[in-house]
Design a protein around this motif. Structure first.
Motif, PDB file in Angstrom:
ATOM      1  N   VAL A 195      -3.193  11.485  -7.450  1.00 13.81           N
ATOM      2  CA  VAL A 195      -2.314  12.602  -7.457  1.00 13.81           C
ATOM      3  C   VAL A 195      -1.305  12.586  -8.855  1.00 13.81           C
ATOM      4  O   VAL A 195      -1.234  13.332  -9.575  1.00 13.81           O
ATOM      5  CB  VAL A 195      -1.361  13.096  -6.224  1.00 13.81           C
ATOM      6  CG1 VAL A 195      -0.005  14.141  -6.759  1.00 13.81           C
ATOM      7  CG2 VAL A 195      -2.181  13.668  -5.304  1.00 13.81           C
ATOM      8  N   VAL A 196      -0.536  11.691  -8.842  1.00  9.63           N
ATOM      9  CA  VAL A 196       0.207  11.256  -9.931  1.00  9.63           C
ATOM     10  C   VAL A 196      -0.801  11.059 -11.482  1.00  9.63           C
ATOM     11  O   VAL A 196      -0.209  11.510 -12.190  1.00  9.63           O
ATOM     12  CB  VAL A 196       0.893   9.650  -9.678  1.00  9.63           C
ATOM     13  CG1 VAL A 196       1.709   9.385 -10.869  1.00  9.63           C
ATOM     14  CG2 VAL A 196       1.952   9.834  -8.657  1.00  9.63           C
ATOM     15  N   GLY A 197      -1.831  10.403 -11.166  1.00 12.48           N
ATOM     16  CA  GLY A 197      -2.970  10.541 -12.348  1.00 12.48           C
ATOM     17  C   GLY A 197      -3.287  12.043 -12.747  1.00 12.48           C
ATOM     18  O   GLY A 197      -3.001  12.429 -13.901  1.00 12.48           O
ATOM     19  N   ALA A 198      -3.428  12.835 -11.767  1.00 15.98           N
ATOM     20  CA  ALA A 198      -3.866  14.120 -12.236  1.00 15.98           C
ATOM     21  C   ALA A 198      -2.772  14.807 -12.799  1.00 15.98           C
ATOM     22  O   ALA A 198      -2.965  15.712 -13.502  1.00 15.98           O
ATOM     23  CB  ALA A 198      -4.145  14.831 -10.714  1.00 15.98           C
ATOM     24  N   TYR A 199      -1.367  14.545 -12.455  1.00 22.23           N
ATOM     25  CA  TYR A 199      -0.363  15.387 -13.000  1.00 22.23           C
ATOM     26  C   TYR A 199       0.181  14.542 -14.217  1.00 22.23           C
ATOM     27  O   TYR A 199       1.086  14.478 -14.848  1.00 22.23           O
ATOM     28  CB  TYR A 199       0.796  15.159 -12.153  1.00 22.23           C
ATOM     29  CG  TYR A 199       0.470  16.326 -10.894  1.00 22.23           C
ATOM     30  CD1 TYR A 199      -0.313  16.301 -10.026  1.00 22.23           C
ATOM     31  CD2 TYR A 199       1.099  17.763 -11.278  1.00 22.23           C
ATOM     32  CE1 TYR A 199      -0.470  17.260  -9.021  1.00 22.23           C
ATOM     33  CE2 TYR A 199       0.975  18.667 -10.254  1.00 22.23           C
ATOM     34  CZ  TYR A 199       0.095  18.278  -9.188  1.00 22.23           C
ATOM     35  OH  TYR A 199      -0.139  19.521  -8.556  1.00 22.23           O
ATOM     36  N   ARG A 200      -0.680  13.473 -14.703  1.00 23.68           N
ATOM     37  CA  ARG A 200      -0.422  12.859 -15.903  1.00 23.68           C
ATOM     38  C   ARG A 200       0.755  11.831 -15.920  1.00 23.68           C
ATOM     39  O   ARG A 200       1.809  12.019 -16.965  1.00 23.68           O
ATOM     40  CB  ARG A 200      -0.448  13.673 -17.433  1.00 23.68           C
ATOM     41  CG  ARG A 200      -1.884  14.299 -17.317  1.00 23.68           C
ATOM     42  CD  ARG A 200      -1.832  15.389 -18.834  1.00 23.68           C
ATOM     43  NE  ARG A 200      -0.974  16.268 -18.689  1.00 23.68           N
ATOM     44  CZ  ARG A 200      -0.843  17.435 -18.097  1.00 23.68           C
ATOM     45  NH1 ARG A 200      -1.985  17.811 -17.246  1.00 23.68           N
ATOM     46  NH2 ARG A 200       0.011  18.250 -17.994  1.00 23.68           N
ATOM     47  N   GLU A 201       1.182  11.361 -14.687  1.00 26.76           N
ATOM     48  CA  GLU A 201       2.309  10.836 -14.516  1.00 26.76           C
ATOM     49  C   GLU A 201       3.557  11.616 -14.902  1.00 26.76           C
ATOM     50  O   GLU A 201       4.749  10.943 -15.546  1.00 26.76           O
ATOM     51  CB  GLU A 201       2.240   9.342 -15.191  1.00 26.76           C
ATOM     52  CG  GLU A 201       1.043   8.415 -14.955  1.00 26.76           C
ATOM     53  CD  GLU A 201       1.051   7.145 -15.024  1.00 26.76           C
ATOM     54  OE1 GLU A 201       1.923   6.731 -15.980  1.00 26.76           O
ATOM     55  OE2 GLU A 201       0.249   6.533 -14.350  1.00 26.76           O
ATOM     56  N   MET A 293      -8.176  20.265  -9.550  1.00 32.12           N
ATOM     57  CA  MET A 293      -6.839  19.405  -9.305  1.00 32.12           C
ATOM     58  C   MET A 293      -5.846  20.247  -8.992  1.00 32.12           C
ATOM     59  O   MET A 293      -4.619  19.489  -8.609  1.00 32.12           O
ATOM     60  CB  MET A 293      -6.856  18.327 -10.392  1.00 32.12           C
ATOM     61  CG  MET A 293      -7.694  17.319 -10.589  1.00 32.12           C
ATOM     62  SD  MET A 293      -7.031  16.092 -11.705  1.00 32.12           S
ATOM     63  CE  MET A 293      -8.567  15.067 -11.525  1.00 32.12           C
ATOM     64  N   ARG A 294      -5.578  21.480  -9.452  1.00 23.82           N
ATOM     65  CA  ARG A 294      -4.396  22.022  -9.113  1.00 23.82           C
ATOM     66  C   ARG A 294      -4.036  22.554  -7.954  1.00 23.82           C
ATOM     67  O   ARG A 294      -4.894  22.497  -6.695  1.00 23.82           O
ATOM     68  CB  ARG A 294      -4.553  23.386 -10.079  1.00 23.82           C
ATOM     69  CG  ARG A 294      -4.503  23.151 -11.373  1.00 23.82           C
ATOM     70  CD  ARG A 294      -4.490  24.424 -12.182  1.00 23.82           C
ATOM     71  NE  ARG A 294      -4.735  24.247 -13.340  1.00 23.82           N
ATOM     72  CZ  ARG A 294      -5.593  25.104 -14.343  1.00 23.82           C
ATOM     73  NH1 ARG A 294      -6.100  26.214 -13.811  1.00 23.82           N
ATOM     74  NH2 ARG A 294      -6.100  24.554 -15.362  1.00 23.82           N
ATOM     75  N   PRO A 295      -2.721  22.640  -7.198  1.00 28.68           N
ATOM     76  CA  PRO A 295      -2.528  22.783  -5.990  1.00 28.68           C
ATOM     77  C   PRO A 295      -2.986  24.076  -5.588  1.00 28.68           C
ATOM     78  O   PRO A 295      -3.194  25.161  -6.299  1.00 28.68           O
ATOM     79  CB  PRO A 295      -0.971  23.046  -6.025  1.00 28.68           C
ATOM     80  CG  PRO A 295      -0.637  22.995  -7.377  1.00 28.68           C
ATOM     81  CD  PRO A 295      -1.634  22.670  -8.230  1.00 28.68           C
TER      82      PRO A 295
END
Ligand SMILES: [Zn+2]
Length: 310
Positions: A195-201, A293-295
């Motif tokens: 998740v953190v990776g998908a949101y580019r940290e 990957m979006r919610p």
């Protein structure tokens, strides 16, 4: 009687475990590929925990009949669609580890068999994100299935009659976990990394860009049957916004707009309230570039109903 090679083996394992303990003390068990390759020091010499090119690693020092020191799972490549991990999700009390290649008698596979026969503790590096692994130790090879080209690896020595004697019977400074606990922890770490990776940290609300301050929040909790630990059910949130989201101080509408609860909007307080919460009201959250990957809107909507009811 412990032989010289038993003593050397115990020395290598103890040095490796102590170094792991130190290196992972502040990371919750997660390690980078670099740290694994860099390894630990034994009598002034550096020795890798694992090598990039292979899954099974045995330090040369341990000789041709030595036992493996570590097993590494395939890494998760950046940008690839993360798969649901059946292995971690399964209730079985072990992990399955594929042989290196298809020859059961290949040197690497023999090294694991040595560990099994001599009941020696191993390190298991489990990929939880691109270039990031959870270090699990001690684990044991508790089964060998040549027909399926797999070993069974467990974090507890339940399958062993007389578990873990390190060389001369040294009491090793390591923690012990049951395999089911390890799987649960892996599950959480994998979810967090993905998740953190998908949101580019970045925090999806305030865009704070400090990995140490970021969590992966569930949109629908575990107890909800749709609440799978998958990226579309996750949001990368900083500690403050995670707390605020869980406490229904702020909600995220299905159209991705942030809503701050009315009584909080009316409050007068310091800069954290003003900039950190009130000014977020009405803003759009930042989402991953890739649509998958979006919610998921359905998840956001269900959770948002609960926010409005709070
Ligand atoms: Zn934030």
């Amino acid at each position: 009687m412990a032989t010289v090679s038993d003593e050397l083996d115990a020395k290598v394992r103890l040095a490796a475990f102590s170094a792991l303990e130190r290196l992972t003390a502040s990371t919750g068990g997660v390690m980078s590929r670099e740290a694994m390759t860099q390894g630990f020091t034994l009598d002034g010499e550096r020795m890798p925990f694992a090598l990039r090119a292979r899954g099974i690693w045995k330090p040369k020092l341990l000789g041709p009949h030595g036992a493996a020191l570590s097993l590494t799972t395939a890494s998760i490549r950046k940008g690839t669609k993360p798969r649901y991990d059946d292995q971690v999700a399964s209730d079985e009390g072990w992990f399955e580890y594929r042989y290196q290649g298809t020859d059961p008698d290949a040197a690497d596979n023999r090294a694991v068999r040595q560990a099994l026969e001599r009941r020696l503790p191993l390190i298991y590096f489990y990929g939880v994100g691109p270039g990031r692994y959870e270090a699990i130790w001690p684990v044991y090879a508790v089964g060998d299935e040549p027909a399926r080209l797999t070993f069974r690896i467990a974090a507890d020595a339940a399958g062993l009659a007389e578990p873990l004697l390190l060389g001369g019977g040294t009491e090793a400074p390591f923690k012990r976990y049951a395999t089911s606990l390890v799987k649960r922890r892996l599950h959480q770490h994998r979810f967090r990394e993905l998740v953190v990776g998908a949101y580019r940290e970045q925090c999806t609300v305030c865009r704070l860009h400090h990995s140490e301050l970021l969590d992966a929040a569930h949109i629908l909790e575990d107890k909800d049957e749709r609440g799978k630990p998958e990226v579309p059910n996750g949001l990368a949130l900083c500690k403050i916004h995670h707390g605020a989201y869980d406490a229904n101080i702020l909600g995220i509408a299905p159209d991705l707009r942030i809503q701050v609860r009315a009584d909080i909007l009316a409050e007068i307080d310091g800069p954290m309230l003003k900039h950190g919460l009130q000014e977020m009201h009405g803003q759009l959250i930042t989402v991953p570039n890739q649509a998958y990957m979006r919610p998921r809107v359905e998840y956001l909507a269900a959770r948002f109903e609960r926010f409005k009811a709070a």
